[in-house]
Motif scaffolding. Structure first.
Motif, PDB file in Angstrom:
ATOM      1  N   ALA A  54       0.823  -1.210   0.000  1.00 18.36           N
ATOM      2  CA  ALA A  54       0.000   0.000   0.000  1.00 18.36           C
ATOM      3  C   ALA A  54       0.855   1.257   0.000  1.00 18.36           C
ATOM      4  CB  ALA A  54      -0.929  -0.005   1.210  1.00 18.36           C
ATOM      5  N   PHE A  55       2.046   1.170   0.551  1.00 18.94           N
ATOM      6  CA  PHE A  55       2.949   2.326   0.594  1.00 18.94           C
ATOM      7  C   PHE A  55       3.636   2.538  -0.749  1.00 18.94           C
ATOM      8  CE2 PHE A  55       7.152   4.152   1.572  1.00 18.94           C
ATOM      9  CZ  PHE A  55       6.746   5.316   2.172  1.00 18.94           C
ATOM     10  N   ILE A  56       4.006   1.464  -1.426  1.00 15.12           N
ATOM     11  CA  ILE A  56       4.794   1.559  -2.655  1.00 15.12           C
ATOM     12  C   ILE A  56       3.929   1.756  -3.900  1.00 15.12           C
ATOM     13  CG2 ILE A  56       6.336   0.227  -4.165  1.00 15.12           C
ATOM     14  CD1 ILE A  56       7.557  -0.956  -1.635  1.00 15.12           C
ATOM     15  N   SER A  57       2.730   1.179  -3.936  1.00 15.55           N
ATOM     16  CA  SER A  57       1.928   1.228  -5.160  1.00 15.55           C
ATOM     17  C   SER A  57       1.554   2.642  -5.611  1.00 15.55           C
ATOM     18  CB  SER A  57       0.691   0.342  -5.024  1.00 15.55           C
ATOM     19  OG  SER A  57      -0.109   0.756  -3.960  1.00 15.55           O
ATOM     20  N   PRO A  58       1.175   3.579  -4.734  1.00 17.28           N
ATOM     21  CA  PRO A  58       0.905   4.925  -5.244  1.00 17.28           C
ATOM     22  C   PRO A  58       2.133   5.593  -5.856  1.00 17.28           C
ATOM     23  CG  PRO A  58      -0.030   4.679  -3.059  1.00 17.28           C
ATOM     24  CD  PRO A  58       0.801   3.470  -3.319  1.00 17.28           C
ATOM     25  N   ALA A  59       3.316   5.297  -5.331  1.00 17.38           N
ATOM     26  CA  ALA A  59       4.533   5.877  -5.903  1.00 17.38           C
ATOM     27  C   ALA A  59       4.748   5.386  -7.328  1.00 17.38           C
ATOM     28  CB  ALA A  59       5.738   5.534  -5.029  1.00 17.38           C
ATOM     29  N   VAL A  64       2.357   4.295  -9.401  1.00 15.27           N
ATOM     30  CA  VAL A  64       1.296   4.849 -10.257  1.00 15.27           C
ATOM     31  C   VAL A  64       1.589   6.307 -10.598  1.00 15.27           C
ATOM     32  CG1 VAL A  64      -1.145   5.482 -10.322  1.00 15.27           C
ATOM     33  CG2 VAL A  64      -0.465   3.245  -9.451  1.00 15.27           C
ATOM     34  N   ILE A  65       1.963   7.101  -9.601  1.00 17.55           N
ATOM     35  CA  ILE A  65       2.264   8.510  -9.843  1.00 17.55           C
ATOM     36  C   ILE A  65       3.496   8.648 -10.735  1.00 17.55           C
ATOM     37  CG2 ILE A  65       3.018  10.653  -8.722  1.00 17.55           C
ATOM     38  CD1 ILE A  65       1.187   9.860  -6.379  1.00 17.55           C
ATOM     39  N   GLY A  66       4.516   7.826 -10.493  1.00 12.15           N
ATOM     40  CA  GLY A  66       5.711   7.850 -11.343  1.00 12.15           C
ATOM     41  C   GLY A  66       5.397   7.508 -12.787  1.00 12.15           C
ATOM     42  N   TRP A  67       4.553   6.512 -12.992  1.00 17.11           N
ATOM     43  CA  TRP A  67       4.173   6.117 -14.355  1.00 17.11           C
ATOM     44  C   TRP A  67       3.420   7.248 -15.048  1.00 17.11           C
ATOM     45  CZ3 TRP A  67      -0.591   5.249 -16.760  1.00 17.11           C
ATOM     46  CH2 TRP A  67      -0.506   4.645 -18.013  1.00 17.11           C
ATOM     47  N   VAL A  68       2.504   7.905 -14.343  1.00 14.60           N
ATOM     48  CA  VAL A  68       1.742   9.007 -14.931  1.00 14.60           C
ATOM     49  C   VAL A  68       2.665  10.176 -15.271  1.00 14.60           C
ATOM     50  CG1 VAL A  68      -0.001  10.772 -14.402  1.00 14.60           C
ATOM     51  CG2 VAL A  68      -0.458   8.389 -13.873  1.00 14.60           C
TER      52      VAL A  68
END
Length: 171
Positions: free
Chosen positions: A101-106, A108-112
């Motif tokens: 849960a801590f790593i997945s938003p990073a 997703v945001i990095g990919w965008v």
């Protein structure tokens, strides 16, 4: 100068992420509080990098100063274990899920950010503090008053609960 700004960005990012990890993963509420303060100071540093010293000062004054002190009083008034382990035992899969849960938003945001870069970044117009203050206090004065009432009610409730628990323990 640009190299110093990048170094400061990395330092503030590490403060925000490290403080967040400590706040979420600490067994002790006091250590979690230290992590929260560290993370909030990192956010204030980010405001300084964005050339918004007023916002950085307000971040330190309101969140680090007022809100964290209020939370610290609530921690002091709570009945905690003498060893500082309030959360009990941990399940093995819980750490893996929290890391995911801590790593997945990073990711997703990095990919965008990598795939959808904006064409140009416009510099925001600097708003003088007098105009900002007038806008906040004219349109949102009721919100400021309600926030102070909510903080007062939370502190009064914490004190009341602490005295009730203390009275039951003495009986």
């Amino acid at each position: 100068m640009e190299l110093l700004a990048k170094i400061a960005f990395v330092v503030y990012t590490l403060l925000v992420l490290g403080g967040g990890c400590l706040a979420v993963g600490a067994h002790s509420l006091v250590r979690a509080m230290v992590g929260l303060i560290t993370s909030l100071l990192g956010v204030a540093g980010m405001y300084l990098l964005m050339a918004a010293p007023f916002m950085a000062f307000m971040q330190i004054l309101i969140y680090v100063g007022a809100v964290c002190v209020l939370i610290f009083f609530a921690i002091m008034l709570s009945k905690a274990d003498e060893h500082g382990i309030e959360s009990g035992s941990r399940r093995p899969g819980k750490a893996l899920l929290s890391a995911l849960a801590f790593i997945s938003p990073a990711f997703v945001i990095g990919w965008v950010v990598v795939n959808y870069q904006p064409e140009s970044i416009n510099l925001p117009v600097e708003v003088p503090l007098a105009v900002l203050g007038k806008g906040l206090l004219d349109n949102y004065s009721l919100a400021f008053e309600l926030i102070s009432v909510v903080l007062l009610a939370a502190m009064a409730g914490a004190v009341l609960l602490a005295f009730e628990k203390k009275g039951r323990a003495a009986e």
